[in-house]
Design an enzyme around this catalytic site. Structure first.
Site, PDB file in Angstrom:
ATOM      1  CG  HIS A 173      -1.691  -0.876   1.527  1.00 45.35           C
ATOM      2  ND1 HIS A 173      -2.381  -1.601   1.226  1.00 45.35           N
ATOM      3  CD2 HIS A 173      -1.414  -2.555   1.986  1.00 45.35           C
ATOM      4  CE1 HIS A 173      -2.969  -2.387   0.995  1.00 45.35           C
ATOM      5  NE2 HIS A 173      -2.590  -3.625   2.120  1.00 45.35           N
ATOM      6  CB  SER A 215      12.602  23.119 -15.459  1.00 44.09           C
ATOM      7  OG  SER A 215      11.879  23.973 -15.503  1.00 44.09           O
ATOM      8  CE  LYS A 261      10.710  20.220 -11.894  1.00 47.81           C
ATOM      9  NZ  LYS A 261       9.790  19.716 -11.411  1.00 47.81           N
TER      10      LYS A 261
END
Ligand code: ARG
Length: 464
Positions: free
Chosen positions: A161, A282, A288
């Site tokens: 999960h 980016s 980034k």
């Protein structure tokens, strides 16, 4: 490609030329030119058989072989001019052959139809590509085994999960993907076995009245034998669907791996880093480093799934035998092959360059009470029923949560308060190392088991 007019070999019964729009609508040459090598391979085998059976003479065969050889050289050199008016790869090559060698070229199509011809071409094409896929899968598997071996002792949180569940090793985690790709390779090999039967001889649909030798052609082209039924031979594309289905499974596995890489590269996990050459920046945010390659692997899974569904839909309501619908099988199939081969090549390089951060994995492992099950098992081994043990540990976890620490960090005085069965040897099972070591069975995550599994995996690859 030339769009000028040329008369189709079938135009004799028609009183007007095909409308230009219809020509473009029905032509497949803009994509099926990719079958050229296989088309020529098939034609040469067919012509040799015709000569052996005395259906054409030796001079015709020599002309056909020479002509097709020259055409192949031209195609490979990018000098061959494909003509839209000639519809498809088969008619383009046949017309060019006749232009070169005259009547012998016109005799090549004896006892054959484009229906069994194209069915043969696609099988030859796909067989060739499956071999490349198998190589690509093999190299990904090798890289995964190297990663597993190198990181057999590196603990990381195993999740269910997406919540920390129990400690595993990074090596064990890599081996999970090895298993998936191992099965994928077996599936591809099965697909290859099932498609490797020769359609030629089925002609348009009913077979032919010439004294052909299908078995000889099958052997010449490396098929395992001939298709038993002429109607089936020209009409079904189940082998292409089977391939796309196997390809969709490979892509689904890569997509899961890609998803994990993306998560692990996020600084909140910080488990791994990808080499810069597999990332992009980016245009606006200077800080980034984006995992574009795994994102595209996940994204390209969608188009392969789409091709599978497209082919299933293409086939589903076709009456026997051949229908022109089948011409639509090629683009999805080609794109599936291209996407898969690119993915395999890039994945094996990217995985080989993976940088693993064991400290971050251990850190994460120390925050999720990952050894709670080990504590419960410890109590069970001392005689407590499992459900009661579960309850005891749940209370201890709650206490650790209240103090903002991991279960394994609870002081002995406090921990032993939860059950009289808890003694000072408890820390052997509460530790990550203890938890990993205790899983000593085939398929378990203990580092020694991971090493054994790697060794077995190498043998399995060699034997496959
Ligand atoms: N281009 C066709 C295809 O891809 C070749 C077979 C055409 N056969 C026919 N009877 N029109 O399916």
């Amino acid at each position: 490609m030339s769009t000028g007019s040329a008369f189709s070999p079938w135009s004799g019964r028609f009183s007007e030329p095909v409308a230009e729009r219809v020509q473009r609508y029905t032509a497949s040459i803009s994509f099926d030119y990719r079958l050229a090598e296989f088309d020529i391979q098939g034609s040469i085998a067919h012509a040799r058989m015709l000569a052996r059976q005395k259906i054409i003479d030796a001079v015709d065969l020599a002309d056909i072989e020479r002509g097709l050889g020259e055409i192949l050289t031209e195609i490979r050199a990018g000098q061959f001019v494909w003509q839209l008016a000639l519809e498809d790869v088969h008619l383009n090559i046949e017309k060019a052959l006749t232009a070169r060698v005259g009547d012998a070229g016109k005799r090549l199509h004896t006892g054959r139809s484009r229906n069994d011809q194209v069915a043969t071409d696609i099988r030859l094409y796909l067989r060739y590509q499956i071999d490349a896929v198998l190589e690509g899968l093999q190299s990904c598997q090798q890289v995964l085994l190297e990663l597993a071996e190198r990181h057999a002792d590196v603990p990381m949180p195993g999740h269910t999960h997406l919540q920390v569940a129990q400690p595993v090793t990074f090596g064990h985690h890599m081996l999970a993907y090895f298993e998936m790709f191992f099965r994928d390779a077996r599936r591809m090999a099965d697909c290859r076995r099932r498609l490797n039967w020769l359609p030629l001889g089925a002609a348009a649909l009913a077979g032919t009245s010439y004294p052909i030798d299908r078995e000889w052609v099958a052997t010449a082209l490396g098929f395992d034998g001939v298709c038993e039924n002429s109607l089936d031979a020209v009409s079904d594309r189940d082998f292409a669907i089977e391939f796309c289905s196997a390809a969709a499974l490979v892509m689904m596995h890569f997509s899961r791996l890609a998803e994990e890489l993306i998560l692990w590269m996020n600084p909140r996990f910080g488990f791994i880093d990808l080499p810069d050459r597999f990332c992009t920046g980016s245009s606006i945010m200077p800080q980034k480093k984006n995992p574009d390659v795994p994102e595209l692997m996940r994204g390209k899974t969608g188009r392969v799934n789409g091709h599978l569904l497209g082919l299933l839909t293409l086939m589903k309501a076709q009456p026997l035998a051949y229908n022109k619908d089948n011409q639509e099988d090629k683009e999805p199939l080609f794109d599936t092959v291209d996407t898969l081969l690119d993915t395999l090549a890039i994945a094996s390089e990217m995985l080989a360059g993976l940088v693993v951060h064991p400290a971050a994995m251990l850190d994460a492992l120390r925050q999720g009470h990952a050894t709670a099950t080990d504590l419960a098992d410890y109590l069970v081994k001392k005689g407590l029923p499992f459900r009661d043990a579960h309850e005891v540990v749940a209370r201890a976890v709650r206490a650790a949560e209240m103090r903002g620490i991991d279960l394994a960090a609870l002081p002995y005085e406090e921990l032993s308060g939860f059950s009289v069965l808890i003694a000072s040897d408890v820390y052997a099972v509460l530790s990550v190392e203890g938890s990993l070591e205790s899983r000593q069975h085939r398929g378990g995550t203990a580092p020694s088991e991971v090493r054994l599994a790697v060794a077995r995996a190498r043998e399995r690859i060699a034997a496959a």
